[in-house]
Design a protein around this motif. Sequence first.
Motif, PDB file in Angstrom:
ATOM      1  N   ILE A   1       0.876  -1.178   0.000  1.00  0.00           N
ATOM      2  CA  ILE A   1       0.000   0.000   0.000  1.00  0.00           C
ATOM      3  C   ILE A   1       0.907   1.220   0.000  1.00  0.00           C
ATOM      4  CG2 ILE A   1      -1.870   1.191   1.220  1.00  0.00           C
ATOM      5  CD1 ILE A   1      -2.826  -1.523   0.789  1.00  0.00           C
ATOM      6  N   SER A   2       0.766   2.076  -0.987  1.00  0.00           N
ATOM      7  CA  SER A   2       1.716   3.190  -1.114  1.00  0.00           C
ATOM      8  C   SER A   2       1.004   4.549  -1.120  1.00  0.00           C
ATOM      9  CB  SER A   2       2.594   2.993  -2.354  1.00  0.00           C
ATOM     10  OG  SER A   2       1.804   2.685  -3.469  1.00  0.00           O
ATOM     11  N   PRO A   3       1.749   5.614  -0.797  1.00  0.00           N
ATOM     12  CA  PRO A   3       1.166   6.951  -0.674  1.00  0.00           C
ATOM     13  C   PRO A   3       1.323   7.765  -1.967  1.00  0.00           C
ATOM     14  CG  PRO A   3       3.377   6.984   0.202  1.00  0.00           C
ATOM     15  CD  PRO A   3       3.165   5.603  -0.373  1.00  0.00           C
ATOM     16  N   TRP A   4       0.849   9.011  -1.921  1.00  0.00           N
ATOM     17  CA  TRP A   4       0.851   9.859  -3.123  1.00  0.00           C
ATOM     18  C   TRP A   4       2.094  10.727  -3.234  1.00  0.00           C
ATOM     19  CZ3 TRP A   4       1.540  14.534  -1.072  1.00  0.00           C
ATOM     20  CH2 TRP A   4       0.980  14.812   0.180  1.00  0.00           C
TER      21      TRP A   4
ATOM     22  N   GLY B   1      -8.109   2.220  -5.929  1.00  0.00           N
ATOM     23  CA  GLY B   1      -9.240   2.584  -5.082  1.00  0.00           C
ATOM     24  C   GLY B   1      -8.783   3.262  -3.808  1.00  0.00           C
ATOM     25  N   HIS B   2      -9.744   3.541  -2.938  1.00  0.00           N
ATOM     26  CA  HIS B   2      -9.471   4.247  -1.689  1.00  0.00           C
ATOM     27  C   HIS B   2      -9.024   3.262  -0.600  1.00  0.00           C
ATOM     28  CE1 HIS B   2     -11.574   7.337  -3.930  1.00  0.00           C
ATOM     29  NE2 HIS B   2     -11.138   8.220  -3.046  1.00  0.00           N
TER      30      HIS B   2
ATOM     31  N   GLU C   1      -8.593  -1.472   2.557  1.00  0.00           N
ATOM     32  CA  GLU C   1      -9.034  -2.256   3.714  1.00  0.00           C
ATOM     33  C   GLU C   1      -9.332  -3.703   3.307  1.00  0.00           C
ATOM     34  OE1 GLU C   1     -11.664   0.024   6.303  1.00  0.00           O
ATOM     35  OE2 GLU C   1     -12.678  -1.875   6.786  1.00  0.00           O
TER      36      GLU C   1
ATOM     37  N   PHE D   1       3.628  -1.175   3.994  1.00  0.00           N
ATOM     38  CA  PHE D   1       2.819   0.048   3.893  1.00  0.00           C
ATOM     39  C   PHE D   1       3.675   1.282   4.108  1.00  0.00           C
ATOM     40  CE2 PHE D   1       0.601   3.294   6.537  1.00  0.00           C
ATOM     41  CZ  PHE D   1      -0.257   3.787   5.575  1.00  0.00           C
TER      42      PHE D   1
ATOM     43  N   GLU E   1       0.529   7.555   6.459  1.00  0.00           N
ATOM     44  CA  GLU E   1       0.382   8.236   7.753  1.00  0.00           C
ATOM     45  C   GLU E   1       0.395   7.233   8.905  1.00  0.00           C
ATOM     46  OE1 GLU E   1      -2.923  10.807   8.209  1.00  0.00           O
ATOM     47  OE2 GLU E   1      -2.539  11.829   6.312  1.00  0.00           O
TER      48      GLU E   1
ATOM     49  N   ALA F   1      -4.633   1.793  11.752  1.00  0.00           N
ATOM     50  CA  ALA F   1      -5.863   1.177  11.217  1.00  0.00           C
ATOM     51  C   ALA F   1      -5.517  -0.133  10.507  1.00  0.00           C
ATOM     52  CB  ALA F   1      -6.565   2.140  10.255  1.00  0.00           C
TER      53      ALA F   1
ATOM     54  N   GLU G   1       6.400   2.232   7.034  1.00  0.00           N
ATOM     55  CA  GLU G   1       7.120   3.506   6.952  1.00  0.00           C
ATOM     56  C   GLU G   1       6.075   4.596   7.133  1.00  0.00           C
ATOM     57  OE1 GLU G   1      10.235   3.615   6.913  1.00  0.00           O
ATOM     58  OE2 GLU G   1      10.810   1.637   6.207  1.00  0.00           O
TER      59      GLU G   1
ATOM     60  N   GLY H   1       4.680   8.440   9.381  1.00  0.00           N
ATOM     61  CA  GLY H   1       4.878   9.893   9.363  1.00  0.00           C
ATOM     62  C   GLY H   1       6.069  10.358  10.198  1.00  0.00           C
ATOM     63  N   GLY H   2       6.304  11.652  10.167  1.00  0.00           N
ATOM     64  CA  GLY H   2       7.423  12.210  10.924  1.00  0.00           C
ATOM     65  C   GLY H   2       7.158  13.656  11.319  1.00  0.00           C
TER      66      GLY H   2
ATOM     67  N   PHE I   1       3.010  18.159   6.936  1.00  0.00           N
ATOM     68  CA  PHE I   1       3.298  17.631   5.591  1.00  0.00           C
ATOM     69  C   PHE I   1       3.122  18.709   4.522  1.00  0.00           C
ATOM     70  CE2 PHE I   1       3.317  13.898   2.585  1.00  0.00           C
ATOM     71  CZ  PHE I   1       4.512  13.396   3.047  1.00  0.00           C
TER      72      PHE I   1
HETATM   73  P1  NAD Z   1      -2.241   7.852   3.834  1.00  0.00           P
HETATM   74  O1  NAD Z   1      -1.945   7.072   5.050  1.00  0.00           O
HETATM   75  O2  NAD Z   1      -3.430   8.745   3.822  1.00  0.00           O
HETATM   76  O3  NAD Z   1      -2.450   6.876   2.575  1.00  0.00           O
HETATM   77  C1  NAD Z   1      -1.453   5.976   2.184  1.00  0.00           C
HETATM   78  C2  NAD Z   1      -2.103   4.795   1.494  1.00  0.00           C
HETATM   79  O4  NAD Z   1      -2.892   4.076   2.423  1.00  0.00           O
HETATM   80  C3  NAD Z   1      -3.033   5.159   0.342  1.00  0.00           C
HETATM   81  O5  NAD Z   1      -2.858   4.235  -0.701  1.00  0.00           O
HETATM   82  C4  NAD Z   1      -4.403   5.029   0.974  1.00  0.00           C
HETATM   83  O6  NAD Z   1      -5.439   4.754   0.054  1.00  0.00           O
HETATM   84  C5  NAD Z   1      -4.185   3.856   1.904  1.00  0.00           C
HETATM   85  N1  NAD Z   1      -5.120   3.760   3.036  1.00  0.00           N
HETATM   86  C6  NAD Z   1      -5.697   4.775   3.724  1.00  0.00           C
HETATM   87  N2  NAD Z   1      -6.470   4.278   4.724  1.00  0.00           N
HETATM   88  C7  NAD Z   1      -6.373   2.928   4.659  1.00  0.00           C
HETATM   89  C8  NAD Z   1      -6.937   1.854   5.410  1.00  0.00           C
HETATM   90  N3  NAD Z   1      -7.754   2.079   6.446  1.00  0.00           N
HETATM   91  N4  NAD Z   1      -6.610   0.591   5.061  1.00  0.00           N
HETATM   92  C9  NAD Z   1      -5.774   0.344   4.028  1.00  0.00           C
HETATM   93  N5  NAD Z   1      -5.226   1.309   3.268  1.00  0.00           N
HETATM   94  C10 NAD Z   1      -5.512   2.592   3.585  1.00  0.00           C
HETATM   95  O7  NAD Z   1      -0.901   8.642   3.484  1.00  0.00           O
HETATM   96  P2  NAD Z   1      -0.699   9.720   2.339  1.00  0.00           P
HETATM   97  O8  NAD Z   1      -1.474  10.936   2.700  1.00  0.00           O
HETATM   98  O9  NAD Z   1      -0.927   9.077   1.022  1.00  0.00           O
HETATM   99  O10 NAD Z   1       0.876   9.999   2.465  1.00  0.00           O
HETATM  100  C11 NAD Z   1       1.417  10.939   3.324  1.00  0.00           C
HETATM  101  C12 NAD Z   1       1.873  10.297   4.618  1.00  0.00           C
HETATM  102  O11 NAD Z   1       2.822   9.280   4.328  1.00  0.00           O
HETATM  103  C13 NAD Z   1       2.604  11.244   5.558  1.00  0.00           C
HETATM  104  O12 NAD Z   1       2.221  10.968   6.869  1.00  0.00           O
HETATM  105  C14 NAD Z   1       4.072  10.890   5.357  1.00  0.00           C
HETATM  106  O13 NAD Z   1       4.928  11.224   6.415  1.00  0.00           O
HETATM  107  C15 NAD Z   1       3.987   9.427   5.147  1.00  0.00           C
HETATM  108  N6  NAD Z   1       5.166   8.936   4.433  1.00  0.00           N
HETATM  109  C16 NAD Z   1       6.107   8.210   5.110  1.00  0.00           C
HETATM  110  C17 NAD Z   1       7.253   7.754   4.448  1.00  0.00           C
HETATM  111  C18 NAD Z   1       8.320   6.962   5.153  1.00  0.00           C
HETATM  112  O14 NAD Z   1       9.174   6.407   4.473  1.00  0.00           O
HETATM  113  N7  NAD Z   1       8.320   6.874   6.466  1.00  0.00           N
HETATM  114  C19 NAD Z   1       7.420   8.045   3.097  1.00  0.00           C
HETATM  115  C20 NAD Z   1       6.439   8.790   2.449  1.00  0.00           C
HETATM  116  C21 NAD Z   1       5.305   9.211   3.122  1.00  0.00           C
END
Ligand code: NAD
Length: 478
Positions: free
Chosen positions: A152-155, A210-211, A218, A231, A234, A240, A255, A257-258, A384
């Motif tokens: 699961i990756s972020p944006w 998807g979300h 989920e 993953f 955040e 969760a 990985e 937040g910070g 952020f």
């Molecule tokens: P986010 O947690 O909102 O979403 C990340 C991913 O998780 C998305 O694909 C999202 O759809 C999915 N997701 C959300 N809720 C979920 C659930 N209940 N079950 C399963 N999947 C779920 O994070 P974001 O806003 O996309 O990214 C920004 C965050 O990521 C910041 O907190 C940042 O610090 C962190 N981040 C950390 C690192 C690291 O290496 N430590 C690297 C990049 C970003």
Amino acid sequence: MKAEHYVGGVFRSDGPAFPLISPADGAEIGTVPEAPREVVDDAVAAARGVLRGPWGAAGVEERAAAMRRIADGIQARFGEFVDAEVADTGRPRAFAETVDVPRAIGNFRAYADLLYGRPERAYTTQVPGWSTGGGQALNYTVRRPLGVVAIISPWNLPLLLMTWKVAPALAAGNAVVVKPSEETPSTATLLAQVIDQAGLPAGAFNLVHGHGPGAAGEFLTGHPGVDAIAFTGESATGSAIMRNAADHVTPVSFELGGKNPALVFADADLDAAVDGTVRSSFTHSGQICLCTERVYVERPVFDEFVERLGARAKELADYGPMISAAHRDKVLSYYRLAREEGATVVAGGGAPSFGDGRDGGFHVEPTVLTGLPETARTVREEIFGPVCHVAPFDTEDEALRLANDSPYGLASTVWTRDLSRAHRVAPKVETGIVWVNCWNLRDLRTPFGGVKASGIGREGGEYSLDFFSEPVNVCIQI
Ligand code: NAD
């Protein structure tokens, strides 16, 4: 761009489509299918199937060759990957050209190379001649893949962070089901096309869009057929996912937040410290997990540092937008909160007006704050965005106490010309990464990850291969 799922080697678009919005100008630039549960089920089943078939039987050479073909495939479509990443994130083109796409290629090449440093699925211990029963035994360790891995990756670094997990997971012999962020589906879709062309066995790489909550994310992380979850996102999302994974005791690599500190000592090269903090606080408009949001400066150079950092923040031009209207509103709400909490706004503090199409996008100003107590939410919570709070300190111990007084522990930066101080301070900062007189200087073999609420486990080099495989003891009585 039209995003598509990729399941068992087949592209499909099941599920209701939602619009993809450009953060640069607010325009609709594509559609994304929202994977229903059946698509996730199919993806997990396809991954399981290929592990029992050709991918499960593939040896090191075959897997390494596959990694190289994927790297070559991305290289061949370099421009398309850059276009897609720029369109989804609104980031400056040069950033995608020099960071996102080269690193994605590098991730696959690095793990192809690393596989050769590691004997096929067996390594480390051989303990002849000793056992607790007093007899003779030969022990050795076999490494075997975990199985079906959910990614699961972020944006914020969509392609880079996704491939940072996909490459070692596949290299170690797992099959993967990837769910990228709903905000940035395009490079994931291109990667699926590249992998399709690269001829990996169908089901080794699967992609569902998807979300997160109540949706594909989920469904995937709670799936009984998933053997491990990797993953990035955040910390609250990590909690969760952990709750969701608990029913099946699925192992996680997180990985998160910070709220990263920088410590600037009075003996530092101040030019370098100011330059470095401009980069560490404002690169990609602060939307990198490693960005600095708390700066502690030794009192004799505090005023000069604040003045110079503020001036540089005001000069910044051509910075990218926040990823979405919602994220822009969140960052601006922290700018308002900072004022309510009593901050002095040295630079920025609002949304810019360009007088062109960018005004439809989601930009916020690079912002420098001072004057807040350490208890302020602005100082404690991850924003952020392109913002840092600068506070003075008087002693090394105080600097460490301030830096470490945080629920987070991802990365930190120490600016000093005193070699002894650097070695004394660095191990005491409670973060997974400590940079001295630099920021975001990365060797992909080093351990990467956070402590406290910033994560569980380490990625990078052998650390990733270790997570994505299980050591198994084989004991033979002699
Ligand atoms: P986010 O947690 O909102 O979403 C990340 C991913 O998780 C998305 O694909 C999202 O759809 C999915 N997701 C959300 N809720 C979920 C659930 N209940 N079950 C399963 N999947 C779920 O994070 P974001 O806003 O996309 O990214 C920004 C965050 O990521 C910041 O907190 C940042 O610090 C962190 N981040 C950390 C690192 C690291 O290496 N430590 C690297 C990049 C970003």
